[in-house]
Scaffold this active site. Structure first.
Site, PDB file in Angstrom:
ATOM      1  N   GLN A  80     -26.468  28.026  14.157  1.00  0.00           N
ATOM      2  CA  GLN A  80     -27.827  27.509  14.367  1.00  0.00           C
ATOM      3  C   GLN A  80     -28.887  28.600  14.280  1.00  0.00           C
ATOM      4  OE1 GLN A  80     -28.302  24.446  14.235  1.00  0.00           O
ATOM      5  NE2 GLN A  80     -26.366  23.519  14.869  1.00  0.00           N
TER       6      GLN A  80
ATOM      7  N   LYS B 227     -25.610  24.235   6.530  1.00  0.00           N
ATOM      8  CA  LYS B 227     -26.776  24.133   7.417  1.00  0.00           C
ATOM      9  C   LYS B 227     -27.919  25.011   6.899  1.00  0.00           C
ATOM     10  CE  LYS B 227     -24.032  23.522  11.655  1.00  0.00           C
ATOM     11  NZ  LYS B 227     -23.953  22.087  11.900  1.00  0.00           N
TER      12      LYS B 227
END
Lengths: 410, 143
Positions: A201, A224
């Site tokens: 993240q 991502k």
């Protein structure tokens, strides 16, 4: 004022937005892909397709070259010293499993301790628990407070001389909070432990410099950060990786094999058994080119502005509670929240009927939610290509939820 | 004013003001059901005498779909025979699979408020949690 709105033009780089009218606020689950990335993957199959690292004919050498070019782009993106430190896997989960089993079986013994942050996604918790069980090592959890923060006292208490590994996410996928990696690294190295950082993240959203961070390992996923699904990266310091046994064994990770003996290949091949997802790796290289053309610092500033707008909007709605820090700058594009009296699935359903995509549930972090005393929650996660209009649409939809579920709020 | 969502009045009312959400002491049949995809859980309690469902209730945590579905289900089956309850369950499952006729959906009375679930694969497990648990009680616990 920076030209924040100039980012809106970059939406046109993403083919999905020409069809998708919904506001996509589930970027922590996966990001969309720009044309250049999709084309790079297709071009690999059209022009370079052959098994990299194996053939001696020009086509295979070119396929190898494409993979190695991407490896060097990844190295540059996180400022690793050498491409030997960049291992391609299928996703961050495989990167973590590789490090957990290989490092622990090679370096830990019964009674050693592995520290895992309670904030971790199941993927950075379960591999360490399995490895600990195999070896007879103990697991201790580094606890955060209600604001999702790790205090220096807790870091000093939890990491001790018995600790051999500290596994921690740089940014939590639930609270969006950035962990104090500098304090954790300092304390861990003092105790003689290595630090495994989950960057799933963080790497897509902020500058990552593994030498400055001084983490021993870093894992992240390509999908991502604008690249194709099916590619992950494991970074490890060369001197540590060099001494670790392979995790998966098989093709293209050996120097020689006889019926009785095997000599493993040098880094990074030692950890890349079997045929790699070469086209996906090439797409990751192209995604990094795209990041560099936009400048990750500017991306971060843009995402922080969008986060602020969403945070302030959510905070103003009665009966809505944001999980984690009360300071919007601690949220790095991730806002998890609850609506009093409304189950997260119903929140997500109503937002969906208004054309807004968010995530609802336990976010693969059940121990963290239990620690924070939350049963389940909803999560909006942002990317630079989101717009202020999308944020406003999201806020206005959330503000109607209780009424639509039968509450008589004024 | 708002986009249309499938949360209609019947569903909202059963979620906000469930009639059957409470414990029954000395329940003869008691079974826990879990929705593995979200962790929501429900406990179904039934008192069955002479093959008739005399009383029933549920407890647990869940979304509006699972809560309303359980409450509506108990409304429908209390006072019915075990065989009748099994038939209603079969009809409900048919409706959720999208294969029930209009007449069959009519027989389900208020449970018909959940008919749109047949187009919402993500919510099927929420809607059938209580019914699946009921079916297990009726087929396995009662011999």
């Amino acid at each position: 004022m920076t030209n924040n709105n100039s980012f809106d033009a970059h939406r046109e780089d993403f083919p999905i937005f020409s069809d998708l009218k919904d506001a996509y606020l589930d970027n922590a689950a996966t990001s969309h892909k720009p044309y250049s990335v999709i084309e790079a993957e297709q071009t690999f199959y059209e022009r370079y397709n052959s098994n990299p690292l194996r053939g001696f004919y020009p086509l295979s050498l070119e396929a190898t070259n494409q993979v190695e070019l991407a490896r060097d782009k990844v190295r540059g993106f996180i400022n690793a010293k050498s491409t030997k430190e960049i291992i391609f896997t299928k996703n961050a989960t495989e990167s973590i499993n590789t490090a957990a089993f290989s490092f622990c079986t090679g370096n830990l013994k019964r009674g050693d301790k592995i520290v895992v942050a309670v904030t971790e996604h199941h993927s950075n918790m379960l591999p360490w628990r399995s490895a600990a069980k195999l070896i007879g090592a103990d697991i201790e959890y580094l606890k955060c407070n209600n604001e999702g923060e790790f205090t220096a006292e807790e870091i000093n208490r939890c990491i001790d001389e018995r600790t051999k590994v500290v596994a921690v996410g740089i940014v939590s996928n639930v609270t969006g909070r950035t962990a104090p990696i500098d304090l954790i690294v300092q304390r861990a190295h003092q105790a003689g432990a290595v630090v495994f950082a989950d960057g799933a993240q963080s790497v897509p959203h902020m500058k990552t410099d593994v030498q400055a961070l001084d983490v021993d390992f870093l894992a992240f996923s390509g999908h991502k950060m604008l690249a194709a699904m099916g590619v992950g990266v494991l970074y490890g310091k060369e001197e540590i990786l060099d001494k670790m046994p392979p995790f998966l064994t098989g093709g293209e990770m050996i120097d020689s094999v006889t019926l009785d003996e095997v000599t493993y290949a040098q880094l990074p091949s030692k950890f890349e058994a079997g045929t790699l997802n070469a086209a996906g790796i090439v797409s990751l290289g192209t995604a990094i080119d795209y990041y560099n053309s936009l400048d990750i610092e500017k991306i971060r500033q843009r995402e922080l502005l969008l986060t602020k707008r969403a945070f302030e909007g959510l905070s103003a709605i009665p009966n809505v509670h944001i999980i984690g820090s009360s300071d919007h700058t601690d949220h790095a594009g991730i806002l998890s929240f609850t609506v009093d009296g409304v189950h997260p699935h119903d929140v997500s359903e109503i937002l969906s009927s208004d054309g807004i995509c968010i995530r609802a549930g336990h976010h693969c972090a059940q121990p963290l939610l239990a620690h924070l005393g939350v049963y389940a929650c909803s999560r909006a996660s942002l990317m630079f290509y989101n717009t202020e209009n999308e944020i406003d649409k999201f806020i206005s939809s959330v503000s109607t939820i209780r009424q639509r579920m039968g509450y008589k709020d004024v | 004013m708002y986009n249309k969502s499938f949360y209609n009045e019947i569903l909202i009312d059963h979620n906000m003001n469930p009639i059957h959400k409470h414990d029954i002491e000395n329940a003869v049949c008691k079974l826990d059901g879990v929705n593995p995809s979200c962790g929501d859980s429900l406990t179904l309690m039934l008192n069955i005498e002479d093959n008739i469902i005399k009383n029933g209730s549920f407890t647990g945590v869940g979304c509006a779909v699972s809560q309303a579905s359980a409450d509506i289900m108990l409304d429908l089956i209390i006072g019915k025979t075990v065989d009748e309850a099994k038939e209603i369950t079969e009809l409900f499952m048919k409706m959720i699979q999208g294969t029930a006729t209009e007449e069959e959906i009519e027989q389900l009375e208020e449970a018909g408020a959940l008919r749109d679930i047949s187009h919402m694969p993500a919510r099927v497990k929420c809607a059938v949690l209580s019914w699946r648990t009921l079916s297990e009680v009726l087929t396995k616990q009662l011999k």
